[in-house]
Design a protein around this motif. Structure first.
Motif, PDB file in Angstrom:
ATOM      1  N   ASP A  26       1.207 -13.009   9.256  1.00  0.00           N
ATOM      2  CA  ASP A  26       2.204 -13.478   8.202  1.00  0.00           C
ATOM      3  C   ASP A  26       1.439 -13.172   6.857  1.00  0.00           C
ATOM      4  OD1 ASP A  26       0.037 -15.105   9.052  1.00  0.00           O
ATOM      5  OD2 ASP A  26       1.576 -16.893   8.433  1.00  0.00           O
ATOM      6  N   PHE A  27       0.680 -12.075   6.734  1.00  0.00           N
ATOM      7  CA  PHE A  27       0.212 -11.774   5.446  1.00  0.00           C
ATOM      8  C   PHE A  27       1.097 -10.739   5.255  1.00  0.00           C
ATOM      9  CE2 PHE A  27      -4.119 -11.409   8.840  1.00  0.00           C
ATOM     10  CZ  PHE A  27      -4.341 -12.597   7.913  1.00  0.00           C
ATOM     11  N   PRO A  28       1.459 -11.097   3.007  1.00  0.00           N
ATOM     12  CA  PRO A  28       1.816  -9.869   2.581  1.00  0.00           C
ATOM     13  C   PRO A  28       1.196  -8.839   2.897  1.00  0.00           C
ATOM     14  CG  PRO A  28       0.963 -11.832   1.256  1.00  0.00           C
ATOM     15  CD  PRO A  28       0.176 -11.858   2.785  1.00  0.00           C
ATOM     16  N   ALA A  29       2.353  -7.429   3.065  1.00  0.00           N
ATOM     17  CA  ALA A  29       1.088  -6.405   3.147  1.00  0.00           C
ATOM     18  C   ALA A  29       2.826  -5.171   2.750  1.00  0.00           C
ATOM     19  CB  ALA A  29       1.775  -6.450   4.700  1.00  0.00           C
ATOM     20  N   VAL A  30       2.618  -3.989   2.511  1.00  0.00           N
ATOM     21  CA  VAL A  30       2.939  -3.175   2.223  1.00  0.00           C
ATOM     22  C   VAL A  30       2.814  -1.312   2.574  1.00  0.00           C
ATOM     23  CG1 VAL A  30       3.097  -1.347   0.154  1.00  0.00           C
ATOM     24  CG2 VAL A  30       3.172  -3.592  -0.414  1.00  0.00           C
ATOM     25  N   PRO A  31       3.880  -1.379   3.810  1.00  0.00           N
ATOM     26  CA  PRO A  31       3.925  -0.024   4.318  1.00  0.00           C
ATOM     27  C   PRO A  31       3.759   0.990   4.268  1.00  0.00           C
ATOM     28  CG  PRO A  31       5.755  -1.322   5.205  1.00  0.00           C
ATOM     29  CD  PRO A  31       5.554  -2.049   3.693  1.00  0.00           C
ATOM     30  N   CYS A  32       2.349   1.792   4.267  1.00  0.00           N
ATOM     31  CA  CYS A  32       1.975   3.125   4.376  1.00  0.00           C
ATOM     32  C   CYS A  32       2.368   4.230   5.315  1.00  0.00           C
ATOM     33  CB  CYS A  32       0.455   2.836   3.349  1.00  0.00           C
ATOM     34  SG  CYS A  32      -0.478   2.326   4.659  1.00  0.00           S
ATOM     35  N   ASP A  33       3.744   4.313   6.372  1.00  0.00           N
ATOM     36  CA  ASP A  33       3.592   4.807   7.082  1.00  0.00           C
ATOM     37  C   ASP A  33       3.558   6.577   6.834  1.00  0.00           C
ATOM     38  OD1 ASP A  33       3.687   2.949   8.479  1.00  0.00           O
ATOM     39  OD2 ASP A  33       5.762   3.175   9.012  1.00  0.00           O
ATOM     40  N   GLY A  34       3.069   7.501   7.591  1.00  0.00           N
ATOM     41  CA  GLY A  34       3.335   8.861   6.425  1.00  0.00           C
ATOM     42  C   GLY A  34       2.210   9.737   5.844  1.00  0.00           C
ATOM     43  N   ILE A  35       1.352   8.633   5.645  1.00  0.00           N
ATOM     44  CA  ILE A  35       0.101   9.110   4.790  1.00  0.00           C
ATOM     45  C   ILE A  35      -1.894   8.488   5.080  1.00  0.00           C
ATOM     46  CG2 ILE A  35       0.948   8.706   2.485  1.00  0.00           C
ATOM     47  CD1 ILE A  35      -0.867   6.016   1.579  1.00  0.00           C
ATOM     48  N   TYR A  36      -2.618   9.267   4.614  1.00  0.00           N
ATOM     49  CA  TYR A  36      -3.541   8.655   4.600  1.00  0.00           C
ATOM     50  C   TYR A  36      -4.740   8.238   4.022  1.00  0.00           C
ATOM     51  CZ  TYR A  36      -3.691  12.497   9.000  1.00  0.00           C
ATOM     52  OH  TYR A  36      -3.343  13.462  10.263  1.00  0.00           O
ATOM     53  N   PRO A  37      -4.062   6.609   3.975  1.00  0.00           N
ATOM     54  CA  PRO A  37      -4.149   5.654   2.951  1.00  0.00           C
ATOM     55  C   PRO A  37      -6.308   5.611   2.985  1.00  0.00           C
ATOM     56  CG  PRO A  37      -4.530   4.207   5.124  1.00  0.00           C
ATOM     57  CD  PRO A  37      -3.546   6.305   5.300  1.00  0.00           C
ATOM     58  N   ASP A  38      -7.358   6.033   3.714  1.00  0.00           N
ATOM     59  CA  ASP A  38      -8.826   6.629   3.450  1.00  0.00           C
ATOM     60  C   ASP A  38      -8.792   8.338   2.107  1.00  0.00           C
ATOM     61  OD1 ASP A  38      -8.170   7.805   5.414  1.00  0.00           O
ATOM     62  OD2 ASP A  38     -10.164   7.347   6.454  1.00  0.00           O
ATOM     63  N   GLU A 104       4.076  16.250   2.610  1.00  0.00           N
ATOM     64  CA  GLU A 104       4.724  16.261   2.170  1.00  0.00           C
ATOM     65  C   GLU A 104       5.162  14.953   1.692  1.00  0.00           C
ATOM     66  OE1 GLU A 104       6.899  18.085  -0.322  1.00  0.00           O
ATOM     67  OE2 GLU A 104       5.573  19.872   0.639  1.00  0.00           O
ATOM     68  N   LEU A 105       4.948  14.179   0.377  1.00  0.00           N
ATOM     69  CA  LEU A 105       5.186  12.861  -0.289  1.00  0.00           C
ATOM     70  C   LEU A 105       6.410  13.387  -1.398  1.00  0.00           C
ATOM     71  CD1 LEU A 105       5.348  10.321   0.567  1.00  0.00           C
ATOM     72  CD2 LEU A 105       3.444   9.510  -0.559  1.00  0.00           C
ATOM     73  N   GLY A 106       7.199  13.102  -1.770  1.00  0.00           N
ATOM     74  CA  GLY A 106       8.384  13.326  -2.564  1.00  0.00           C
ATOM     75  C   GLY A 106       7.316  12.228  -3.834  1.00  0.00           C
ATOM     76  N   PRO A 107       7.277  12.398  -5.169  1.00  0.00           N
ATOM     77  CA  PRO A 107       6.780  11.765  -6.388  1.00  0.00           C
ATOM     78  C   PRO A 107       7.942  10.138  -6.227  1.00  0.00           C
ATOM     79  CG  PRO A 107       7.427  14.571  -7.610  1.00  0.00           C
ATOM     80  CD  PRO A 107       8.055  13.883  -5.353  1.00  0.00           C
ATOM     81  N   ARG A 108       8.806  10.292  -6.458  1.00  0.00           N
ATOM     82  CA  ARG A 108       9.914   9.115  -6.030  1.00  0.00           C
ATOM     83  C   ARG A 108       8.986   8.234  -5.018  1.00  0.00           C
ATOM     84  NH1 ARG A 108      10.899   5.486  -9.370  1.00  0.00           N
ATOM     85  NH2 ARG A 108      10.207   4.070  -7.468  1.00  0.00           N
ATOM     86  N   SER A 109       8.887   8.348  -4.017  1.00  0.00           N
ATOM     87  CA  SER A 109       8.554   7.600  -2.683  1.00  0.00           C
ATOM     88  C   SER A 109       7.216   7.562  -3.172  1.00  0.00           C
ATOM     89  CB  SER A 109       8.267   8.912  -1.078  1.00  0.00           C
ATOM     90  OG  SER A 109       9.454   8.849  -1.241  1.00  0.00           O
ATOM     91  N   ALA A 110       5.807   8.130  -3.794  1.00  0.00           N
ATOM     92  CA  ALA A 110       4.459   8.423  -4.296  1.00  0.00           C
ATOM     93  C   ALA A 110       4.856   7.007  -5.211  1.00  0.00           C
ATOM     94  CB  ALA A 110       3.424   9.243  -4.310  1.00  0.00           C
ATOM     95  N   ILE A 111       5.230   6.503  -5.775  1.00  0.00           N
ATOM     96  CA  ILE A 111       5.855   6.014  -7.481  1.00  0.00           C
ATOM     97  C   ILE A 111       6.587   4.602  -6.766  1.00  0.00           C
ATOM     98  CG2 ILE A 111       7.239   4.974  -9.399  1.00  0.00           C
ATOM     99  CD1 ILE A 111       7.438   8.063 -10.192  1.00  0.00           C
ATOM    100  N   ASP A 112       7.077   4.690  -6.105  1.00  0.00           N
ATOM    101  CA  ASP A 112       7.349   3.471  -5.093  1.00  0.00           C
ATOM    102  C   ASP A 112       6.138   2.997  -4.792  1.00  0.00           C
ATOM    103  OD1 ASP A 112       9.781   1.820  -3.744  1.00  0.00           O
ATOM    104  OD2 ASP A 112       9.464   2.307  -2.272  1.00  0.00           O
ATOM    105  N   LEU A 113       5.800   3.643  -3.858  1.00  0.00           N
ATOM    106  CA  LEU A 113       4.595   2.871  -2.730  1.00  0.00           C
ATOM    107  C   LEU A 113       3.310   2.648  -3.735  1.00  0.00           C
ATOM    108  CD1 LEU A 113       2.951   2.685  -0.625  1.00  0.00           C
ATOM    109  CD2 LEU A 113       1.982   4.644  -0.540  1.00  0.00           C
ATOM    110  N   LEU A 114       3.481   3.180  -4.699  1.00  0.00           N
ATOM    111  CA  LEU A 114       2.302   2.894  -5.816  1.00  0.00           C
ATOM    112  C   LEU A 114       2.858   1.596  -6.568  1.00  0.00           C
ATOM    113  CD1 LEU A 114      -0.154   5.367  -7.462  1.00  0.00           C
ATOM    114  CD2 LEU A 114      -0.576   3.360  -5.785  1.00  0.00           C
ATOM    115  N   GLU A 115       4.366   1.613  -6.919  1.00  0.00           N
ATOM    116  CA  GLU A 115       4.629  -0.026  -7.726  1.00  0.00           C
ATOM    117  C   GLU A 115       4.429  -1.471  -6.698  1.00  0.00           C
ATOM    118  OE1 GLU A 115       8.498   1.095  -8.901  1.00  0.00           O
ATOM    119  OE2 GLU A 115       8.238   2.163 -10.578  1.00  0.00           O
TER     120      GLU A 115
END
Length: 138
Positions: A26-38, A104-115
């Motif tokens: 139940d932690f607040p979370a943001v999915p980051c599927d499809g990228i290498y976060p490290d 591949e990660l479009g700019p809009r998806s990247a912006i959405d993730l960082l927001e």
């Protein structure tokens, strides 16, 4: 490619190690599927702060492809205080770097993730828990 992952807030390392694929929490979370976060986290930190901090792994990656790491405090602070323009510029630069590497990660998806990550970091500043990330890359 990473199948699943998420950035999340947790009180401490002991709590953070209890997350992962198919483990509800139940932690607040943001999915980051499809990228290498490290790979992404140091790049974001360099773009937003001009420096890079080493990642501190709470669960080091083993042969199973699963890891948990603490997001550096400098990045958490930078994300919480970043303007929309800073987030957009960072996201577009990062998405361009990914494209050059054949990912591949479009700019809009990247912006959405960082927001969304910025909003999570802001709530971290208000609540006190730390920002972590887990991902599974088989």
């Amino acid at each position: 490619m990473v199948l699943v992952g998420e950035f999340f807030l947790a009180e401490d390392d002991e709590s953070a190690v209890r997350v992962g694929p198919r483990k509800s929490h139940d932690f607040p979370a943001v999915p980051c599927d499809g990228i290498y976060p490290d790979d992404a986290v140091p790049r974001w930190e360099a773009l937003l702060t001009g420096a890079e901090s080493p990642l501190r792994y709470v669960v080091p990656m083993a042969n199973d492809g699963f890891t948990v790491f603490a997001v550096p405090q400098a990045l958490s602070t930078a994300l919480a205080g970043a303007s929309a323009d800073q987030l957009s510029t960072t996201a577009r630069t990062w998405a361009g770097t990914l494209s050059e590497m054949g990912e591949e990660l479009g700019p809009r998806s990247a912006i959405d993730l960082l927001e969304r990550l910025s909003a999570l970091a802001m709530s971290r500043a208000e609540r006190g828990p730390s920002l972590y990330c887990w991902y599974f890359a088989p």
